[in-house]
Design a protein around this motif. Structure first.
Motif, short mmCIF file in Angstrom:
data_model
loop_
_atom_site.label_atom_id
_atom_site.label_comp_id
_atom_site.label_asym_id
_atom_site.label_seq_id
_atom_site.Cartn_x
_atom_site.Cartn_y
_atom_site.Cartn_z
N LEU A 52 10.56 4.25 5.11
CA LEU A 52 9.70 3.94 6.23
C LEU A 52 9.61 5.08 7.13
O LEU A 52 8.57 4.96 8.14
CB LEU A 52 10.56 2.67 6.91
N LEU A 55 4.30 2.36 7.19
CA LEU A 55 4.23 1.76 5.78
C LEU A 55 3.20 2.58 4.97
O LEU A 55 2.93 2.39 3.92
CB LEU A 55 3.60 0.48 5.81
N PHE A 83 4.37 3.18 1.29
CA PHE A 83 4.06 2.00 0.26
C PHE A 83 2.63 1.83 -0.12
O PHE A 83 2.27 1.04 -0.87
CB PHE A 83 4.51 0.71 1.10
#
Length: 671
Positions: free
Chosen positions: A431, A443, A446
């Motif tokens: 994170l 984020l 990701f």
């Protein structure tokens, strides 16, 4: 009269009565033959191909090539390459020996060579089986082939294949490679000692105390099963790496190497040892402890003379399981091993880094030896194990002891902090925007499509692999176990099938994956078409984890009385109806356990599939490795956490489905 009576009672000699084999029996034998053929094709034949590759040697045979040179006065006499090399001292023994991809230029045999010269060269093969390349064209005939000087520099001589132990001799004569054996055994031994000790303490605290939160600690202890072995390596980099938050705790030592490998190995093998130790300590007979107490034996003496002997088989079994897991693991030492070479990483370096498949096969065979020994010893120990609980035994119930319960709670808390701490560090790293300079949360990590490794497609490929592995694997494994346990007669065939089904547990994933290259990537293999597809990944994963599912299914099937088959036969019901209407519903808990086991392991496996994925079949666990190699450590941590979330969700769905389905199919157990 007595003589007549004795003669009348004498048994009449006759032919031995054989059991009639019906249509159902032939059907079951046919299905067993099909599954056995599957295991032979996906396990035995690839291993044979790998063993053959390890003893395949390649060397350029200079007596197989002849040359002629034209310097402007016509071509001179024919000269063997062996004679030319002897005159010019052009090659060493190492130049001639090599792998199947060896290419040896003939130019060093001609000291006056110049690609601008008008000299022309001829080459031909004088021994069948040899070949040379002109560019990418392979030439294996015995005719003369003429080239200009500029063209001649594109000619290379190819090696001739033979069989021998030269590859093994070369391996053991290379100090850096031979050192890997010592490193692997050392790391496995240290990790085993620490892991079994920690697991025993954790199991002892949970089974012999009245401490609170036992369920929570059991759940925490099982968390590492849900993550790939690479993830603890990434967490250790963030904790103790060059920019780690706790690097001072290592007092100048580096986490990259044996320290990191041991800590990470303890993390990912702890659940396996804990399960075994908890089972071993949960079946103690309380009468032994009462006798020890009545004899006024000290706590320490009771522990030495009652507890340890009762758990000795569990300790030995846990030790060999952990040893096998550590010595065959590839992901963790690849991430955090640094320059500390171990056998599993050596296989990867030889195959991927140097394209030396023969030496990779040699290392695989060497890695296979300790794995087979550990597996064999574990099997022997389990056979010698005797029942510690009898019909007269009394289950052990711990008594409250505030001081002891507090100590056990503290110990379990330390183990819990170790597990949650590593997992939490990975989550935090996933994170953070830019470690360690911008610790704000985001984020961005990701967004896998911006990273090397396969993007989100690799994650969905893993889901696909897990689904098909769970569905197909459960069907094949449970059917095979049913045939072993419930098929009437055919004892030799059933025992042989069971032996084959036990083999995958002893084969390391790296070894199996490399064996698949040699077998399925052979152009002459009719199954060559599945190489690089999702099908071969599913097949390899099912085969790799076949044994545990087989044993789980056998355990459930052994609980069913054989009277079911007898009643079904007397009612003239076909075997498939008994299987569908009785066996599957009764064994549904075990079937669901096998399916979720296969799904979880399909998502976390690295070593078995590292050589088999293609451009369109990259997996999430492979993406973690590739992103870490590319320096994208935070996205690698994020992908690792996605694997954890998915496996945790799968476990929760498994629990929910089990409760709903089992409520309808297992109601008979409550009566």
């Amino acid at each position: 009269m007595t003589a007549v009576d004795s003669t009348a009672r004498a048994p009449v000699a006759g032919r031995r009565v054989r059991q009639k084999i019906g249509a159902d029996d032939w059907t079951m034998r046919a299905f067993m033959a099909v599954i056995a053929a599957y295991l032979l094709i996906t396990l035995a034949l690839p291993l044979y191909a790998m063993l053959s590759k390890s003893v395949s040697t390649y060397a350029v045979d200079l007596t197989a090539f002849a040359f002629q040179v034209d310097t402007g006065e016509g071509f001179g006499p024919e000269m063997l390459a062996a004679d030319l090399a002897a005159q010019t001292d052009a090659y060493t023994a190492d130049d001639l020996a090599g792998g199947s991809d060896t290419r040896l230029s003939p130019i060093p045999m001609f000291p006056d060579f110049s690609f601008r010269a008008p000299t022309r060269y001829r080459i031909r093969i004088v021994t069948e089986g040899a070949a040379f390349l002109y560019g990418s064209e392979r030439i294996a005939d015995t005719e003369w082939h003429e080239y200009s000087s500029n063209e001649f520099r594109r000619v290379v001589m190819r090696p001739v294949a033979s069989f021998g132990l030269e590859n093994y001799a070369r391996y053991f004569s290379t100090p850096s490679l031979f050192r890997s054996i010592y490193n692997s055994l050392l790391i496995a031994a240290i990790s085993t000692l620490i892991t079994v000790t920690v697991a025993f303490g954790l199991a002892y605290a949970l089974t012999r105390s009245c401490m609170p939160f036992k369920g929570a600690f059991r759940l925490i202890a099982m968390i590492p099963i849900l993550v790939p072995s690479l993830l603890p390596g990434i967490a250790l980099v963030y904790l103790f790496g060059n920019q780690g938050v706790l690097k001072e705790l290592l007092f100048g030592h580096s986490i990259y190497g044996p320290i990191g490998i041991v800590i990470g190995s303890v993390f990912f093998t702890l659940p396996h040892a804990f399960i075994i130790m908890q089972t071993a300590l949960s079946i103690s007979d309380a009468r032994l402890y009462e006798a020890s107490e009545s004899l006024r034996a000290s706590k320490w003496r009771t522990f030495r003379t009652v507890t340890l002997p009762g758990a000795r088989f569990g300790l030995i079994s846990a030790g060999f399981v952990v040893f096998n897991l550590v010595i065959t693991d590839f992901g963790l030492p690849k991430v955090i091993g640094g320059q500390y070479n171990v056998l599993a990483v050596d296989i990867y370096k030889q195959v991927i880094g140097q394209q030396n498949f023969e030496m990779g096969a040699v290392v695989s065979v060497i890695l296979l030896i300790p794995a087979l020994v550990a597996f064999a010893v574990d099997r022997v120990v389990q056979r010698r194990q005797v029942a510690t609980l009898t019909a007269r035994s009394v289950a052990y119930q711990p008594k409250p002891n505030r001081r002891f319960d507090t100590a056990c709670l503290s110990y379990c808390a330390l183990v819990g902090v170790f597990i949650i701490g590593l997992l939490g560090m990975c989550q935090f790293a996933a994170l953070v925007k830019f470690w360690p300079y911008d610790l704000s949360l985001s984020l961005n990590n990701f967004d896998f499509n911006r990273m090397d490794g396969g993007g989100w497609a690799s994650y969905w490929n893993s889901i696909t692999l897990g689904f098909w592995t769970a569905v197909c694997g459960t069907c094949v494994i449970f059917s095979g176990a049913y045939l072993v346990e419930k098929m009437p007669g055919f004892g030799m065939g059933r025992n042989l099938f069971h032996m084959i089904a036990m083999m995958p547990m002893a084969i390391p994933g790296m070894v199996l994956g490399l064996a698949y290259i040699f077998f399925f990537n052979d152009p002459g293999n009719p199954l060559n078409g599945i190489y690089g597809t999702m099908a071969i990944l599913v097949i390899c994963t099912i085969t790799h984890f076949y044994t545990v599912g087989h044993l789980t299914s056998l355990t459930a099937l052994k609980q069913m009385d054989r009277e079911f088959e007898s009643v079904s036969a007397s009612l003239r019901q076909p075997v498939y109806r008994l299987f569908a209407k009785v066996t599957v519903p009764v064994c549904l808990p075990a079937i669901l356990d096998v399916s979720v086991y296969l799904f979880v392991n399909a998502l976390t496996t690295v070593s078995a599939v590292i050589f088999l994925y293609g451009p369109d079949t990259a997996l999430a666990s492979i993406a973690v490795l590739n992103m870490d190699d590319a320096g994208d450590i935070a996205p690698a941590a994020a992908m690792g956490m996605m694997i954890f979330y998915t496996n945790a969700l799968a476990r929760l769905l498994h629990l929910a489905v089990s409760r709903g389905v089992l409520r309808r199919t297992q109601a008979w157990r409550q009566r």
